[in-house]
Design an enzyme around this catalytic site. Structure first.
Site, short mmCIF file in Angstrom:
data_model
loop_
_atom_site.label_atom_id
_atom_site.label_comp_id
_atom_site.label_asym_id
_atom_site.label_seq_id
_atom_site.Cartn_x
_atom_site.Cartn_y
_atom_site.Cartn_z
N CYS A 179 -5.85 -3.17 1.54
CA CYS A 179 -5.87 -3.33 3.00
C CYS A 179 -7.27 -3.49 3.58
CB CYS A 179 -5.13 -2.15 3.65
SG CYS A 179 -4.53 -2.50 5.33
N LYS B 74 -1.72 -10.53 16.13
CA LYS B 74 -2.45 -10.09 14.94
C LYS B 74 -2.29 -11.05 13.77
CE LYS B 74 -3.18 -5.90 12.15
NZ LYS B 74 -2.74 -4.51 11.94
N LYS C 82 -9.08 3.00 -2.94
CA LYS C 82 -9.47 2.28 -1.74
C LYS C 82 -10.87 2.68 -1.30
CE LYS C 82 -7.52 1.19 2.88
NZ LYS C 82 -6.37 1.46 3.74
N GLU D 262 0.83 -1.20 0.00
CA GLU D 262 0.00 0.00 0.00
C GLU D 262 0.88 1.26 0.00
OE1 GLU D 262 -3.70 1.60 2.84
OE2 GLU D 262 -2.49 -0.11 3.44
#
Length: 575
Positions: free
Chosen positions: A149, A182, A110, A44
């Site tokens: 993302c 995560k 996005k 990104e």
């Protein structure tokens, strides 16, 4: 069955270093082209580095980033490239460009802009909208969708929409920062998204440190059934090349109510210049699945990478650390050596009249184990001078805590003097437990350029020291440092638990209050002692002004002090 050869460029860009980022993009692209890849995916906003924050409010910066995109596109050949950049027309967008044979053939904006935890993308970008239609790209004979993302986190977002309208592979560009635990969440999510949409997922993530954030890489590829095909390494750059099998999926979609085509088919851009090179490949690639790190190594490597990149990207080759013979300065020294090399780490022992012999000897043992310089500079002359200077003002009083803080500030002044003279960055040694409750001296042990363990609770600091010793197969951190009671040694026979609860009691309360946002009353209801909870939460609240004046540090938890946790300094709420 079609096989799409995909390269995932897990790169470590530097925010704002446009020419250096372009060179990284080109090098990775050339390698992917030479390997016969159909497509290469970059992270990104990889032209500018992530997150660029208020740099994108500078029109000149956005224009420069568009020039970088054009220069990159001009270098492309038969391998298509999906690269993150900042786009603009009436507004600015977090965007991805599809580049091939010297030009940009398509763009994606996005759709889902995160505005939580460390993200505030709605401050900067406009989301893609209906006047910016989704498109699919035929690359290597496969219909490819593009997302960025957060777009993949929603089960009803752009990835599902693209898949329902014909996409067979989705390229997802990421700047996803590390936090403990995560990785497993990501993997469950991506496997589910791939299986539900019957669409292979190519998830490429940035790596490296950027101020408080550290990005762990760990790029992933899943097939259309949610089976893991590839996992990139953690905390290191890598060009991950994967052969993705793409069988016809219409039968599976027709038989599975989750995947029945219900949307109108999206426009398809024929990237016809890309040759279908499957028949030319001599051998199929083995699926590269790197093993994930265990919790201690993952946390330690995150701290090393964050510290290294903060120093190197800001022009510091050397660091200086106050070595007290305690647990915190010991782990900081070990992290610094792994980040920069022993020859670039300078330890300073700064004893006072209250320093114990074992603390001085432990500091030297640590320095010898790490093979770092360790000089001794006594603070006693300065401390004595302060006492004499303040004698008249303090006449008839017992200064107590004031004298403790003076010692800490003497040490801070010495470290900053060495920093100024030799250009070394001061690494502070405060951990999250101490930072939370204000158990540090402002303008004393809090001074410095970077706080590597600012987001690590004290109990985890002990775990990391044991990990370092276990990894090396010998005592790097002396066992006496790990087993002795922690002490600031600012008065005779001082121990941390004279002023604080034992860390085994303190840290669980801090996790609930700071990371989980529980009120004091809720924490008591969970079984913690009411008086202890009131005391701890009060200490956290009144230390907010001190934390605001501390240096940045690596964010590794669900919620860190800094840009992640934004509490008012002036507040009457006690919960």
């Amino acid at each position: 069955m079609t096989v799409l050869r995909v390269a995932l460029a897990q790169l470590n860009p530097m925010v704002g270093a446009l020419d250096a980022n372009l060179a990284r993009l080109i090098d990775a692209y050339d390698e992917a082209e030479a390997a016969g890849c159909d497509i290469i995916a970059f992270p990104e906003l990889s032209t500018v580095g992530y997150p660029p924050e208020d740099l994108v409010l500078k029109p000149g910066f956005v224009e420069d980033n568009l020039e970088v995109l054009d220069r990159f596109a001009a270098r492309t050949r038969g391998c298509a490239a999906v690269v993150g950049f900042v786009d603009q027309d009436r507004d600015i967008y977090n965007a991805a460009a599809v580049c091939v044979n010297g030009e940009v053939v398509g763009k994606y904006h996005k759709r889902l802009l995160p505005n939580n935890t460390v993200f505030d993308e709605q401050r900067y970008f406009t989301a893609g909208h209906d006047s910016d239609p989704l498109e699919l790209y035929v690359i290597g004979g496969v219909k490819v969708g593009i997302s960025i993302c957060e777009d993949i986190w929603s089960p009803f977002g752009p990835v599902a929409e693209q898949a329902a309208a014909g996409a067979e592979v989705n390229i997802n560009l990421n700047g996803s920062p590390f936090a403990t635990g995560k990785g497993a969440v990501r993997e469950r999510l991506l496997a589910t998204r791939a299986a539900d949409s019957h669409c292979a997922i190519v998830y490429v993530n940035q790596v490296g440190g950027q101020d408080e954030l550290v990005f762990d890489g760990g790029s992933l590829v899943y097939d259309h059934e949610g089976t893991l095909l590839a996992r990139g390494v953690q905390f290191a750059e890598q060009l991950l090349i994967v052969d993705v099998p793409v069988p016809p999926v219409y039968r599976k979609r027709l038989l599975d109510p989750r995947g029945r085509v219900t949307e109108a088919m999206l426009p398809v851009v024929e990237v016809s210049a890309v040759p279908v090179r499957h028949e030319e490949r001599v051998e199929e690639l083995a699926s590269p699945i790197s093993e994930p790190f265990d919790a201690d190594r993952e946390l330690y490597d995150a701290l090393v990478l964050g510290t290294r990149d903060y120093c190197v990207k800001n022009g510091f080759s050397d660091v200086v650390i106050g070595l007290s013979g305690g647990i915190d300065s010991s782990i900081i020294a070990a992290i610094a050596v792994d980040a920069l090399g022993a020859e670039h780490v300078h330890g300073v022992s700064m004893p006072s009249r209250y320093s114990s012999d074992h603390s001085r000897s432990d500091a030297q043992l640590l320095a010898d184990s790490l093979d770092i310089e360790c000089r001794t500079i006594s603070i006693e002359p300065a401390f004595t001078a302060y006492i004499e200077m303040l004698a008249d003002s303090f006449d008839g009083r017992e200064p107590g805590l004031t004298y403790e803080n003076i010692q800490s500030r003497c040490r801070g002044q010495l470290l900053m003097a060495l920093s100024n003279e030799f250009g070394w960055m001061v690494l502070t040694t405060g951990n999250k437990s101490e930072v939370a409750v204000g158990y540090f001296t402002i303008y004393g042990d809090s001074v410095g350029g970077y706080a590597a363990i600012k987001d690590v609770l004290k109990t985890r600091v002990y775990d990391l020291c044991r990990y370092v010793n276990r990894r090396e197969g010998r005592e790097i951190v002396p066992e006496s440092v790990i087993t002795k009671a922690p002490s600031a040694e600012l008065r005779p026979d001082q121990r941390d638990d004279d002023s604080l609860p034992p860390y085994e009691v303190l840290d669980p309360i801090l996790e609930l209050y700071v990371e989980d946002d529980r009120t004091a009353g809720e924490i008591v209801e969970l079984g913690h002692d009411a008086e202890m909870v009131r005391r701890v939460t009060r200490l956290v609240d009144i230390a907010e002004y001190k934390r605001r004046q501390c240096p940045p540090g690596v964010r590794v938890s669900r919620k860190a002090f800094g840009k992640d946790r934004r509490m008012p300094i002036t507040s009457g709420y006690r919960g």
